[in-house]
Design an enzyme around this catalytic site. Sequence first.
Site, mmCIF file in Angstrom:
data_model
loop_
_atom_site.group_PDB
_atom_site.id
_atom_site.type_symbol
_atom_site.label_atom_id
_atom_site.label_comp_id
_atom_site.label_asym_id
_atom_site.label_seq_id
_atom_site.Cartn_x
_atom_site.Cartn_y
_atom_site.Cartn_z
ATOM 1 N N ASP A 1 29.351 16.034 27.592
ATOM 2 C CA ASP A 1 30.654 15.544 27.293
ATOM 3 C C ASP A 1 31.679 16.526 26.931
ATOM 4 O OD1 ASP A 1 29.775 16.345 24.693
ATOM 5 O OD2 ASP A 1 30.181 14.258 23.858
ATOM 6 N N HIS B 1 32.360 41.143 44.125
ATOM 7 C CA HIS B 1 32.466 39.815 43.090
ATOM 8 C C HIS B 1 31.742 39.805 42.042
ATOM 9 C CE1 HIS B 1 34.750 37.588 46.519
ATOM 10 N NE2 HIS B 1 35.551 38.507 46.003
ATOM 11 N N ASP C 1 38.938 44.285 37.535
ATOM 12 C CA ASP C 1 39.861 43.548 38.440
ATOM 13 C C ASP C 1 39.969 42.085 37.593
ATOM 14 O OD1 ASP C 1 41.156 42.009 40.142
ATOM 15 O OD2 ASP C 1 39.662 42.209 41.866
ATOM 16 N N ASP D 1 47.198 39.569 39.533
ATOM 17 C CA ASP D 1 45.855 40.259 40.190
ATOM 18 C C ASP D 1 45.893 41.650 40.290
ATOM 19 O OD1 ASP D 1 43.504 40.380 41.622
ATOM 20 O OD2 ASP D 1 44.226 39.511 43.582
ATOM 21 N N HIS E 1 37.070 44.903 52.947
ATOM 22 C CA HIS E 1 37.786 43.628 52.622
ATOM 23 C C HIS E 1 39.318 44.076 53.383
ATOM 24 C CE1 HIS E 1 39.504 45.832 49.260
ATOM 25 N NE2 HIS E 1 38.381 45.929 48.769
ATOM 26 N N HIS F 1 46.430 39.951 50.189
ATOM 27 C CA HIS F 1 46.594 38.522 50.215
ATOM 28 C C HIS F 1 47.909 38.094 49.607
ATOM 29 C CE1 HIS F 1 45.030 38.132 46.112
ATOM 30 N NE2 HIS F 1 44.201 38.972 46.351
ATOM 31 N N HIS G 1 44.442 33.662 45.304
ATOM 32 C CA HIS G 1 44.600 33.815 46.811
ATOM 33 C C HIS G 1 45.513 32.638 47.232
ATOM 34 C CE1 HIS G 1 40.343 35.922 46.750
ATOM 35 N NE2 HIS G 1 41.206 36.608 46.469
ATOM 36 N N GLU H 1 45.797 46.201 47.841
ATOM 37 C CA GLU H 1 44.401 46.603 46.972
ATOM 38 C C GLU H 1 43.275 47.251 47.866
ATOM 39 O OE1 GLU H 1 41.706 43.278 46.300
ATOM 40 O OE2 GLU H 1 43.545 41.797 46.690
ATOM 41 N N TYR I 1 33.769 51.714 48.504
ATOM 42 C CA TYR I 1 32.746 51.475 47.784
ATOM 43 C C TYR I 1 31.477 52.005 48.410
ATOM 44 C CZ TYR I 1 36.329 48.038 46.804
ATOM 45 O OH TYR I 1 37.497 47.239 46.731
ATOM 46 N N ARG J 1 38.741 50.744 43.425
ATOM 47 C CA ARG J 1 39.660 49.633 43.950
ATOM 48 C C ARG J 1 40.951 50.069 43.155
ATOM 49 N NH1 ARG J 1 37.147 45.488 44.733
ATOM 50 N NH2 ARG J 1 37.672 44.268 42.942
HETATM 51 N N1 GLY Z 1 40.696 39.247 42.168
HETATM 52 C C1 GLY Z 1 40.511 38.883 43.420
HETATM 53 C C2 GLY Z 1 41.090 39.635 44.636
HETATM 54 O O1 GLY Z 1 41.476 40.681 44.196
HETATM 55 O O2 GLY Z 1 41.270 39.340 45.664
HETATM 56 MN MN MN Z 2 42.096 41.336 42.328
HETATM 57 MN MN MN Z 3 43.451 40.540 44.878
#
Ligand code: GLY
Ligand code: MN
Ligand code: MN
Length: 438
Positions: A38, A242, A259, A270, A349, A353, A360, A383, A387, A405
Amino acid sequence: MKISNSEYARRRRNLMAMMEPNSIAIIPSAREVRRSRDTEYPFRQDSDFYYLSGFKEPDAVLVLIPGRAHGEFVMFCRDRDEAGELWHGRRAGPSGACEQFAADDAFPIGDADEILPGLIEGRDRVYYSMGRSTRFDRQIMEWVNTIRSKEATGAVPPGEFTDLDHMLHDLRLVKSAAEQKLMRRAGEITAGAHRHIMGQCRPGMFEYQLEAELHHQFALGGARHPAYLSIVGSGANACTLHYVENSAKMRDGDLVLVDAGCEFEYYAADVTRTFPVNGRFSPEQLAIYNLVLAAHDATIAQVRAGNHWNQPHDASVRVITAGLVELGLLEGEVDELIETQAYRDFYMHRVGHWLGLDVHDVGDYRVGNEWRVLEAGMVLTVEPGIYIAPQATSVARKWRGIGVRIEDDVLVTREGCEILTEGAPRTAAEIEAVMAAP
Ligand code: GLY
Ligand code: MN
Ligand code: MN
């Protein structure tokens, strides 16, 4: 520091101006979600719903009907309930929806099945967010079927259904002056928290302890919740993009990648910083760090009104690829390595974004077949990262397990851009100085 009622009204007007004549838009609130037995997850209003209303309660539906004589903005929400409110806190109720949130008309949510088909009936087109919630998709069809069941009496169901997201998200993409102010504050709180934890970090601490320090700073700054699950990855954990376990003991000689961003008045920050657990970069860590930093600088130099979405990304790819060749991590001609995307073994990546009510954030990255052109008022992240997996046997052992990063939040301006998160130490020298301070 809040969005005013007149701004919410302006947003609704802007959306209604984009809608076809004789149409209706229907937007549901978020729902409470059970965490266990609950207890519930902290409730967070749906960003589209919040953008158009500022209304924070669950169990609500917002309806816009341009040109409706009895009022264009209709709300359905939880009724007032003395006993319920005693336990769970105040509800606005339909009268509050009108008085505090400027709805033209408001009804208890329990009456929606009875009233909404009547509002839809006779409209040619229904706008709603399609396919995001099967429950809501079904709900819309049930309301439409109620109208169909009365066709013999002359009721006319709508013939067209259009996804609302595209139009609404175009509006959300360009931030107003008031939104920019809130995002600046989200950036300041977040940058301050990153600076703070650099001063706290010691070998032997656990990743979750740094996370706790960071969240404490967010909350002290007036941002009770992080905008997303915080990543605190030391050593090779930084190479798991992640990683949110945040459970390892941080070792002398390792880097830690953090991050994390707060949510302030519903707007996200972010930010990523990567720093040495013991306060001093090793030569290999420094080489990778400075390469990512150079990519970060080259990327930011491409963020300005008039450039297209992919120009910053392309700039980061070129700097990282050339740097990896120079360090001996890639072999070959830079142009060819870019062409074959060889850099993706280390930089897998995109460079950023959109950022806003969601981390995002919404908004198309392409318009037709072209990359979107950046406009003043858009906010994005920058960003770049490198890696080097611990199992990357193609590279010399000394590089393996390094993950870096550097992420900032950037507002596009006419002249260039404004970095909303520049309070977070960024160069290796700044980081080492903050970490060495008593
Ligand atoms: N923290 C998620 C990103 O950097 O996109
Ligand atoms: Mn981030
Ligand atoms: Mn980000």
